[in-house]
Design a protein around this motif. Structure first.
Motif, mmCIF file in Angstrom:
data_model
loop_
_atom_site.group_PDB
_atom_site.id
_atom_site.type_symbol
_atom_site.label_atom_id
_atom_site.label_comp_id
_atom_site.label_asym_id
_atom_site.label_seq_id
_atom_site.Cartn_x
_atom_site.Cartn_y
_atom_site.Cartn_z
ATOM 1 N N ASP A 1 -5.093 -18.229 -5.102
ATOM 2 C CA ASP A 1 -4.278 -18.039 -6.308
ATOM 3 C C ASP A 1 -4.956 -17.102 -7.293
ATOM 4 N N ILE A 2 -6.291 -17.216 -7.418
ATOM 5 C CA ILE A 2 -7.030 -16.323 -8.340
ATOM 6 C C ILE A 2 -6.894 -14.884 -7.880
ATOM 7 N N ILE A 3 -7.014 -14.687 -6.559
ATOM 8 C CA ILE A 3 -6.860 -13.315 -6.032
ATOM 9 C C ILE A 3 -5.469 -12.801 -6.368
ATOM 10 N N ALA A 4 -4.461 -13.672 -6.198
ATOM 11 C CA ALA A 4 -3.093 -13.241 -6.507
ATOM 12 C C ALA A 4 -2.956 -12.860 -7.976
ATOM 13 N N LEU A 5 -3.600 -13.667 -8.864
ATOM 14 C CA LEU A 5 -3.490 -13.375 -10.295
ATOM 15 C C LEU A 5 -4.227 -12.088 -10.667
ATOM 16 N N LEU A 6 -5.400 -11.893 -10.041
ATOM 17 C CA LEU A 6 -6.182 -10.711 -10.400
ATOM 18 C C LEU A 6 -5.545 -9.423 -9.900
ATOM 19 N N THR A 7 -4.792 -9.546 -8.800
ATOM 20 C CA THR A 7 -4.166 -8.330 -8.268
ATOM 21 C C THR A 7 -2.694 -8.273 -8.642
ATOM 22 N N HIS B 1 -1.326 -6.698 -10.955
ATOM 23 C CA HIS B 1 -0.845 -5.352 -11.281
ATOM 24 C C HIS B 1 -0.468 -4.594 -10.006
ATOM 25 N N ILE B 2 -1.206 -4.811 -8.936
ATOM 26 C CA ILE B 2 -0.844 -4.167 -7.666
ATOM 27 C C ILE B 2 0.528 -4.668 -7.214
ATOM 28 N N TYR B 3 0.762 -5.968 -7.417
ATOM 29 C CA TYR B 3 2.068 -6.527 -7.064
ATOM 30 C C TYR B 3 3.163 -5.887 -7.890
ATOM 31 N N CYS B 4 2.882 -5.701 -9.204
ATOM 32 C CA CYS B 4 3.880 -5.062 -10.071
ATOM 33 C C CYS B 4 4.176 -3.639 -9.608
ATOM 34 N N PHE B 5 3.108 -2.888 -9.270
ATOM 35 C CA PHE B 5 3.304 -1.508 -8.816
ATOM 36 C C PHE B 5 4.144 -1.494 -7.552
ATOM 37 N N TYR B 6 3.847 -2.439 -6.676
ATOM 38 C CA TYR B 6 4.606 -2.486 -5.434
ATOM 39 C C TYR B 6 6.082 -2.749 -5.719
ATOM 40 N N VAL B 7 6.341 -3.666 -6.648
ATOM 41 C CA VAL B 7 7.737 -3.983 -6.968
ATOM 42 C C VAL B 7 8.440 -2.772 -7.566
ATOM 43 N N TYR B 8 7.749 -2.080 -8.485
ATOM 44 C CA TYR B 8 8.375 -0.894 -9.086
ATOM 45 C C TYR B 8 8.661 0.148 -8.015
ATOM 46 N N TYR C 1 5.789 4.756 -2.877
ATOM 47 C CA TYR C 1 6.161 3.495 -2.223
ATOM 48 C C TYR C 1 5.187 3.167 -1.104
ATOM 49 N N LEU C 2 4.873 4.177 -0.284
ATOM 50 C CA LEU C 2 3.974 3.949 0.845
ATOM 51 C C LEU C 2 2.601 3.482 0.376
ATOM 52 N N VAL C 3 2.059 4.201 -0.627
ATOM 53 C CA VAL C 3 0.704 3.866 -1.079
ATOM 54 C C VAL C 3 0.641 2.446 -1.633
ATOM 55 N N PHE C 4 1.621 2.094 -2.468
ATOM 56 C CA PHE C 4 1.538 0.766 -3.089
ATOM 57 C C PHE C 4 1.871 -0.351 -2.111
ATOM 58 N N THR C 5 2.731 -0.043 -1.127
ATOM 59 C CA THR C 5 2.984 -1.055 -0.096
ATOM 60 C C THR C 5 1.727 -1.330 0.714
ATOM 61 N N LEU C 6 0.978 -0.287 1.036
ATOM 62 C CA LEU C 6 -0.259 -0.501 1.789
ATOM 63 C C LEU C 6 -1.259 -1.331 0.990
ATOM 64 N N LEU D 1 -0.136 -4.828 1.068
ATOM 65 C CA LEU D 1 -0.382 -5.415 2.383
ATOM 66 C C LEU D 1 -1.829 -5.868 2.512
ATOM 67 N N LEU D 2 -2.736 -5.055 1.955
ATOM 68 C CA LEU D 2 -4.146 -5.427 2.003
ATOM 69 C C LEU D 2 -4.380 -6.764 1.313
ATOM 70 N N VAL D 3 -3.819 -6.878 0.093
ATOM 71 C CA VAL D 3 -3.989 -8.135 -0.657
ATOM 72 C C VAL D 3 -3.365 -9.296 0.103
ATOM 73 N N VAL D 4 -2.185 -9.048 0.683
ATOM 74 C CA VAL D 4 -1.487 -10.124 1.406
ATOM 75 C C VAL D 4 -2.274 -10.552 2.636
ATOM 76 N N THR D 5 -2.942 -9.571 3.288
ATOM 77 C CA THR D 5 -3.752 -9.921 4.467
ATOM 78 C C THR D 5 -4.895 -10.849 4.073
ATOM 79 N N VAL D 6 -5.574 -10.502 2.954
ATOM 80 C CA VAL D 6 -6.687 -11.347 2.522
ATOM 81 C C VAL D 6 -6.192 -12.760 2.211
ATOM 82 N N GLN D 7 -5.075 -12.812 1.486
ATOM 83 C CA GLN D 7 -4.523 -14.138 1.157
ATOM 84 C C GLN D 7 -4.105 -14.885 2.414
ATOM 85 N N GLY D 8 -3.549 -14.139 3.381
ATOM 86 C CA GLY D 8 -3.114 -14.766 4.626
ATOM 87 C C GLY D 8 -4.266 -15.361 5.399
#
Lengths: 187, 549
Positions: free
Chosen positions: B390-396, B398-405, B467-472, B475-482
Motif C-alpha cells: 500500500d505504501i508503494i501504491a501511495l508513493l507512486t 503520481h505515476i498512476y495519475c500520469f497513466y490515467v491522464y 501513453y506508452l511511456v506512462f503505461t510501462l 506496469l513496473l509498479v504493478v509488477t512490484v506490487q504483484g
C-alpha cells in the motif's frame, strides 16, 4: 510353484514373465523389462559432453563443462528414479483384489491396489501404434452410479510402453486359475 | 469365497487366549481386534463385549481361539479349546495356532454343527492378513461418520471391502480402553498394550481448548461486529477500504480466525485438516512478523528507512523530470508535435512539482508513521507486506495519475479517430442497431470532419508515445506490487500442517493399502501383510513394516 518364460517386445528387447503360485487363491505375475544398456548410456553421455565441449570452445567459459557434468548426473538420476522401470508385478488375491507394483531402477516402488468389488472385467484391448496393432491387458472398473457402466479403464504392465502383450496376457488369463472368474461370481 | 482373517501384528506375540473381533459376512472376513487372555470368566467376557457393543455400535463377538505355545497343543487343551467353542458359539469358529519362536502358523475355521458331530463340521481354507492396528486406526481410510437418518446397524452394508475393516477398527475405541496390565476382570491384548498412546500436552491442549476457543470466539465476534457497523459503509471510507490491500488481508485473517476458533467441531477429517492448516499458517505468519519486528528494531532500520525515504522520492521525481524533458525534445529520434508536446510535458512537470512539495510537507511525520506501521508486523508478516504494498501504491500515486491522464487522452483520441474515419468513408455508427450504417453527410460536415481527422492523425504519435511511456512505468509498479501479493498469497495458502504430517506421520495421509505376501510353506495358510500406503507427494521408496514373528 514358479514358472518363467521369455518374450520379446516390439523392438526386439528381451522381456521375461515369471509366474508364481503361492496358493490356489493367490497368484503373482512378474514382468521384467529390458535393462538399460551400456551402449545407450555411453552414447547419451558422449553426446552431451561433446555438445558442452563445442559450446566451451565457442564461449571460453569453463562453467559450461561443470554444468554439463551436473546435467548428466541429475538427468541420469532422474531417469533411473522416475522413468526406467525395472520390473512390474501383478498380484491377484482371491476375493481381496488385484495389486500392481512397478519397481523403478533406483529402487522406488509404486503400488496400486484395486479391490475385487470394483473390478468389472479384465479384457485385452487393441491399439494402433505407428503401423501396427498392439494388444494390451486392462482392467475395467465398475461405475458406482450406473450398474452397467464402466468408470475407468486401467491398463496393466505399462512400464515398457512398447510391449506387445498378446502372448503375455494369454498366459495371464489362462494362468490365473479362474480366481478372477470365481470372484466375478460373487459380485 | 475364501475366508479371510485380519489379525493385528501386535497380538502375534501375545499369550494364548480368545480372539475377539467382528465378523463381516458379506466379505467372509473376520477382523480380530484383541485377544482375551486366560484365566477369564465367560460371563464377564460376554458382559464386556455387550458394553463395547453398546458404546461403539460395532458387533464385537468372540471369534475363536488363539494358541501360542512351545509345542503342539496337547489333547486336553485341544478339547478345552473346542469346549470354548460351545460356550461362545460363533459360525465359523477360528482356531489360530502358532509355535513360539517359529514362523509357522496354522489356522482352521470350522462350522460348528453340534457338540456330538465333530466329523460333520466342515473346514475351510483361511487366508491370514496381518495389519498394524495403530496405523489403520489413525489413517482414516474408512467412510465418514454415521448419517443421522440411517440406523446404526446397516451403515456398513454399503461400505465395501476393506473400508469395512477400517471402519470396525476405528469405531472400536471402547474396546481399547483396558488392557492386560489393568486389574479388571478381563485381560485384553491389543495395540495399546505396548504402551498407551497418549501425550500429556495433547490432553492438556484439548482441555484448555474449550474455554480458550469460547473466549476468542467472543472477542472475534465483537471485532467483526465493530467492523461491520454502518459508519464504515459510508462512501469515502468504503471506497478506501476496498482499495487498500491491507484491509483485504486483515479481513481474510479475521475470517480464518473465526473459523479456527468456532466452537463447532469439524465434521470430517478434511475440514479438520483445513482448520489445522489455517492455524499453522497464522502462527507462522505471526512468528515471521515478530522476527521482522525484532530485526527492524535491533538495527534501528526504521530510522534509517525514514531518513532514506525523502532522498529516494526526490531522486524518483528528478528521474521523471528528466524523462519528461526527453519526451519534450526528440525522443528516440521521433519528431513530436511541438505545441502538444510542450503542453503535455509542462502539465506533467507541474504535477511532479506538486507531488514533491507534498512529500516534503509530510517529511517530519514520516518516522512516526513508519514506526507505527512497523508495529503492525506483530499481526503477521502478511499484514506488513500488505502495508508495504500500500505504501508503494501511495508513493507512486503520481505515476498512476500520469497513466490515467495518458490513457484517457489516448482513449479519447482513438474514439475520435474511429468515428471520423467512418465519416471519411461515409458511414456512421448506428447506436440503436449496434452496427455501422451508411450515412449521407452534408458538404460542410464532411469538410470539418476530414479536417479534424487529419489533425488527430498527425497528433497521434505524440499522444501514443506519452501513453506508452506512462503505461510501462505503471506496469513496473504493478509488477512490484504483484510480486508482494504473490508472496502474501503463498504464506496464506501453503498447507504447512499437511506437509508436516507427510514428513512426520505419513500414515495420516493414507491413500490406500498394499499387500505383501509373507514366507509361505505348503500346507500352511497363506499369510499377507497389509500396509497403509502413503500419498506420494515426494518421491520415496515405500516403507515396510516389521514382519511379525
Amino acid at each position: 510353484m514358479e514358472d518363467e518364460q521369455s518374450f520379446s517386445d516390439i523392438y526386439g528387447g528381451r522381456l521375461a514373465l515369471q509366474r508364481r503360485c503361492y496358493s490356489p487363491s493367490c497368484l503373482e505375475f512378474c514382468l521384467s523389462c529390458p535393462r538399460i544398456t551400456l551402449r545407450s548410456l555411453t552414447a547419451v553421455t558422449c553426446t552431451v559432453w561433446l555438445a558442452a565441449y563445442g559450446l566451451f570452445t565457442l564461449c571460453e567459459n569453463s562453467m559450461i563443462l561443470s554444468a554439463a557434468i551436473f546435467i548428466t548426473l541429475l538427468g541420469l538420476l532422474g531417469y533411473l528414479h522416475f522413468v526406467k522401470i525395472d520390473h512390474e508385478t501383478l498380484l491377484i488375491i482371491d476375493s481381496l483384489g488385484i495389486q500392481m507394483t512397478s519397481s523403478y531402477a533406483s529402487g522406488k516402488e509404486s503400488t496400486t491396489f484395486i479391490e475385487m468389488g470394483e473390478v468389472k472385467d479384465v479384457v485385452i484391448n487393441e491399439a494402433i501404434y505407428m503401423q501396427k496393432v498392439i494388444y494390451y491387458l486392462c482392467i475395467l472398473l465398475k461405475d458406482p452410479v450406473e450398474p452397467h457402466g464402466i468408470s475407468q479403464v486401467v491398463p496393466l504392465f505399462q512400464g515398457g510402453r512398447r510391449q506387445d502383450h498378446l502372448c503375455i496376457q494369454q498366459k495371464v488369463s489362462l494362468g490365473d486359475g479362474g480366481i478372477l472368474a470365481s470372484s466375478g461370481r460373487q459380485k | 469365497m475364501v475366508l479371510k482373517a485380519f489379525f493385528p501384528t501386535c497380538c502375534a506375540s501375545a499369550d494364548s487366549g480368545l480372539l475377539v473381533g467382528r465378523w463381516v459376512p458379506e466379505q467372509s472376513s473376520a477382523v480380530v481386534l484383541a485377544v482375551v487372555h486366560f484365566p477369564f470368566i465367560p460371563i464377564q467376557v460376554k458382559e464386556l463385549l455387550a458394553q463395547v457393543q453398546q458404546a461403539s455400535q460395532v458387533g464385537v463377538t468372540v471369534l475363536g481361539t488363539w494358541c501360542h505355545r512351545r509345542q503342539e497343543p496337547e489333547e486336553s487343551l485341544g478339547h478345552f479349546l473346542e469346549g470354548l467353542g460351545a460356550i461362545f458359539s460363533h459360525k465359523p469358529w477360528f482356531q489360530l495356532c502358532r509355535e513360539r519362536g517359529s514362523k509357522s502358523w496354522s489356522c482352521k475355521a470350522t462350522h460348528w454343527q453340534g457338540p456330538t458331530s465333530h466329523a460333520a463340521s466342515g473346514e475351510d481354507q483361511v487366508m491370514l492378513i496381518f495389519y498394524d492396528q495403530r496405523k489403520v486406526l489413525l489413517s482414516q481410510l474408512h467412510p465418514p461418520a454415521v448419517l443421522p437418518d440411517r440406523q446404526a446397524g446397516d451403515t456398513t452394508a454399503s461400505a465395501g471391502g476393506l473400508a469395512a475393516v477400517f471402519d470396525t477398527v476405528a469405531r472400536s475405541e471402547a474396546l481399547f480402553q483396558s488392557d492386560r496390565f489393568d486389574e479388571g476382570p478381563v485381560r485384553l491384548s491389543h495395540w495399546q498394550s505396548e504402551g498407551v498412546e497418549a501425550s500429556i500436552l495433547v490432553e492438556l491442549a484439548k482441555w484448555a481448548a474449550g474455554p480458550v476457543c469460547l473466549l476468542l470466539a467472543c472477542l472475534l465476534s465483537l471485532v467483526s461486529a465493530a467492523s461491520a457497523c454502518r459508519v464504515f459503509k459510508l462512501w469515502p471510507l468504503s471506497f478506501i477500504w476496498s482499495k487498500l490491500s491491507t484491509c483485504e488481508q486483515l479481513r481474510h485473517r479475521l475470517e480464518q480466525l473465526t473459523l479456527i476458533f468456532s466452537t463447532r467441531k469439524a465434521k470430517n477429517p478434511a475440514q479438520l485438516m483445513r482448520k489445522a492448516n489455517m492455524l499453522v499458517s497464522v502462527l507462522l505468519d505471526v512468528a515471521l512478523g515478530l522476527m521482522l519486528l525484532s530485526w527492524l528494531h535491533r538495527k534501528d532500520l526504521i530510522g534509517q528507512l525514514a531518513d532514506a525515504l525523502i532522498p529516494v522520492a526526490d531522486h524518483v521525481a528528478k528521474e521523471l523530470q528528466h524523462l519528461l524533458q526527453w519526451l519534450m525534445g526528440a525522443p528516440a529520434g521521433l519528431k513530436m508535435n511541438r505545441a502538444l508536446d510542450q503542453v503535455l510535458g509542462r502539465f506533467f512537470l507541474y504535477h511532479i512539482h506538486l507531488w514533491i512539495s507534498y512529500i516534503h510537507l509530510m517529511s517530519p511525520f514520516i518516522e512516526r508513521i513508519l514506526w507505527h506501521v512497523g508495529l503492525s508486523a506483530c499481526l503477521g508478516l502478511t499484514v506488513a507486506l500488505s502495508i508495504l504494498s500500500d505504501i508503494i501504491a501511495l508513493l507512486t500515486f503520481h505515476i498512476y495519475c500520469f497513466y490515467v491522464y495518458g490513457a484517457r487522452l489516448y482513449c479519447l483520441k482513438i474514439h475520435g479517430l474511429s468515428s471520423l474515419w467512418r465519416l471519411f468513408r461515409g458511414k456512421k455508427w448506428n447506436v440503436l442497431r449496434q452496427r455501422v450504417d451508411s450515412c449521407s453527410y452534408d458538404l460542410d460536415q464532411l469538410f470539418i470532419g476530414t479536417l479534424l481527422f487529419t489533425i488527430l492523425v498527425f497528433l497521434l504519435p505524440t499522444t501514443a508515445l506519452y501513453y506508452l511511456v506512462f503505461t510501462l512505468l505503471r506496469l513496473l509498479v504493478v509488477t512490484v506490487q504483484g510480486l508482494i501479493h504473490l508472496l502474501v498469497d503463498l504464506i496464506n495458502s501453503l498447507p504447512l500442517y499437511s506437509l508436516g504430517l507427510r514428513l512426520c506421520r505419513p500414515y495420516r495421509l493414507a491413500a490406500g493399502v498394499k499387500f505383501r505376501v509373507l514366507e509361505h510353506e505348503t500346507g500352511r495358510p497363506l499369510r499377507l501383510l497389509m500396509q497403509v500406503s502413503i500419498a506420494c507427494i515426494l518421491p520415496c521408496s515405500s516403507k515396510g513394516l516389521r514382519e511379525p514373528g
